[in-house]
Design a protein around this motif. Sequence first.
Motif, mmCIF file in Angstrom:
data_model
loop_
_atom_site.group_PDB
_atom_site.id
_atom_site.type_symbol
_atom_site.label_atom_id
_atom_site.label_comp_id
_atom_site.label_asym_id
_atom_site.label_seq_id
_atom_site.Cartn_x
_atom_site.Cartn_y
_atom_site.Cartn_z
ATOM 1 N N UNK A 10 57.576 3.471 11.845
ATOM 2 C CA UNK A 10 57.965 4.883 11.878
ATOM 3 C C UNK A 10 58.002 5.594 10.330
ATOM 4 N N UNK A 11 58.067 4.834 9.378
ATOM 5 C CA UNK A 11 58.120 5.336 8.214
ATOM 6 C C UNK A 11 59.140 4.690 7.373
ATOM 7 N N UNK A 12 58.942 4.206 6.058
ATOM 8 C CA UNK A 12 57.594 4.467 5.443
ATOM 9 C C UNK A 12 56.580 3.525 6.259
ATOM 10 N N UNK A 13 55.306 4.049 6.223
ATOM 11 C CA UNK A 13 54.442 3.339 7.055
ATOM 12 C C UNK A 13 53.015 3.304 6.468
ATOM 13 N N UNK A 14 51.940 3.436 7.168
ATOM 14 C CA UNK A 14 50.539 3.301 6.769
ATOM 15 C C UNK A 14 50.233 4.371 5.484
ATOM 16 N N UNK A 15 49.437 4.048 4.727
ATOM 17 C CA UNK A 15 48.839 4.941 3.658
ATOM 18 C C UNK A 15 47.200 4.643 3.819
ATOM 19 N N UNK A 16 46.454 5.765 3.379
ATOM 20 C CA UNK A 16 45.130 5.476 3.442
ATOM 21 C C UNK A 16 44.492 4.308 2.460
ATOM 22 N N UNK A 17 43.592 3.714 3.001
ATOM 23 C CA UNK A 17 43.348 2.386 2.011
ATOM 24 C C UNK A 17 42.922 2.958 0.761
ATOM 25 N N UNK A 18 42.061 3.966 0.542
ATOM 26 C CA UNK A 18 41.579 4.269 -0.585
ATOM 27 C C UNK A 18 42.607 4.854 -1.576
ATOM 28 N N UNK A 19 43.643 5.272 -1.151
ATOM 29 C CA UNK A 19 44.932 5.873 -1.726
ATOM 30 C C UNK A 19 45.583 4.432 -2.589
ATOM 31 N N UNK A 20 45.746 3.510 -1.487
ATOM 32 C CA UNK A 20 46.304 2.202 -1.920
ATOM 33 C C UNK A 20 45.628 1.428 -3.026
ATOM 34 N N UNK A 21 44.242 1.633 -3.039
ATOM 35 C CA UNK A 21 43.364 1.000 -4.039
ATOM 36 C C UNK A 21 43.493 1.868 -5.352
#
Length: 364
Positions: A10-21
């Motif tokens: 429910x958050x903090x949650x997923x972030x885009x894979x490219x952003x994490x890189x």
Amino acid sequence: MKSNNLNFSGGPGALPASVLDEAREAVVSLPETGLSVLGMSHRSAWFLGILDEAERNLRELLGVPERYAISFLQGGSSLLFATIPMNFATSVFARPEYVNSGYWSSRASAEAKRVCNSRIAWDGKPGGFRELPALHELAVSRNAAYLHYVSNETVEGLQFAVPETKPEVPFIVDMSSDFLSRPLTAGQFAMVYAHAQKNLGPAGVTVALIDREMLARIPAGLPHILDLRTQVEHRSNYNTPPVFSIYVLTLVTRWLRSEIGGLAAMQLINEAKARRLYGTLDAMGGAVKVHAGRPWRSQMNVAFTFGDERLDRAFIASASEHGIVGLEGHRSLGGLRASLYNAVTLSAVETLCEALAEFGLRHG
Ligand code: PMP
């Protein structure tokens, strides 16, 4: 194995894979400066450029008119629950009104009560927070200071449609859990705010869009840090801002623009994800119950239960064998909750639906 791709928290949650890189690289060394982002001064030319870009990207993605100031604030949405009435509910003749449609809007109105003489315009509590009112049909005083509501109730999974016309009373909206998930007609609102940790980035920063007309109503004498004009006047750099959170938020806005193609495209993806999950839950018949009434079902948070705590727990365990995490319902409601924020992909939702179907077969 657990995977960021299958984080339904429910958050903090997923972030885009490219952003994490990119963020991982920046923690060690930013391509532009050769220094760790964690050691970058908030007064550096690099960070001033990031603040400018974050604002520019938000204006472009959301179509925010120049009339609105954009601030990057701290203290989360909870601090704004207190500072909004302190700033805008200052006349005894103009009371603010609050829509109580779930856990978070009730927290906002309870906080306002401590600060001013606010009024509840609508209360969904007696109905168990399963439905929402038609905002334009509410009996709100013509000279109310503002009407506050939460566009997406994160806990119960209820979501308002974006209003089609500009209301007479200023609308102040907490969009913490659906900001940037769909297009917005910013001009309809007096103020919109959203913390980062759902669709925008890591916790630490809260975005506020404020009509400058509202800023002119703020009384003199508030402590500077609680006066919403202060960060506007200092371009969100009055005191040390959360540099890392704002940097990652900027990466997310770049991702939305260049990889997703804007908010209309994001909305289509979010609609497809929600359709897939609700479709699966509905097809399971009486075995599962979705908390929200059908017309108000949220595209961001799906709260549901097998109607038996042991079964809910068994599903969490069985889903974790597929790498799925973050399905525990909010402590105030229990049950299960799947959050489908922007970075949760359709393929992740497919995996969740397969896990549900498999569990349904096993447990009749
Ligand atoms: N509003 C909404 C809609 C939320 O979902 C939350 C937290 N999940 C809050 C406010 C509280 O935000 P914060 O923790 O940033 O104070």
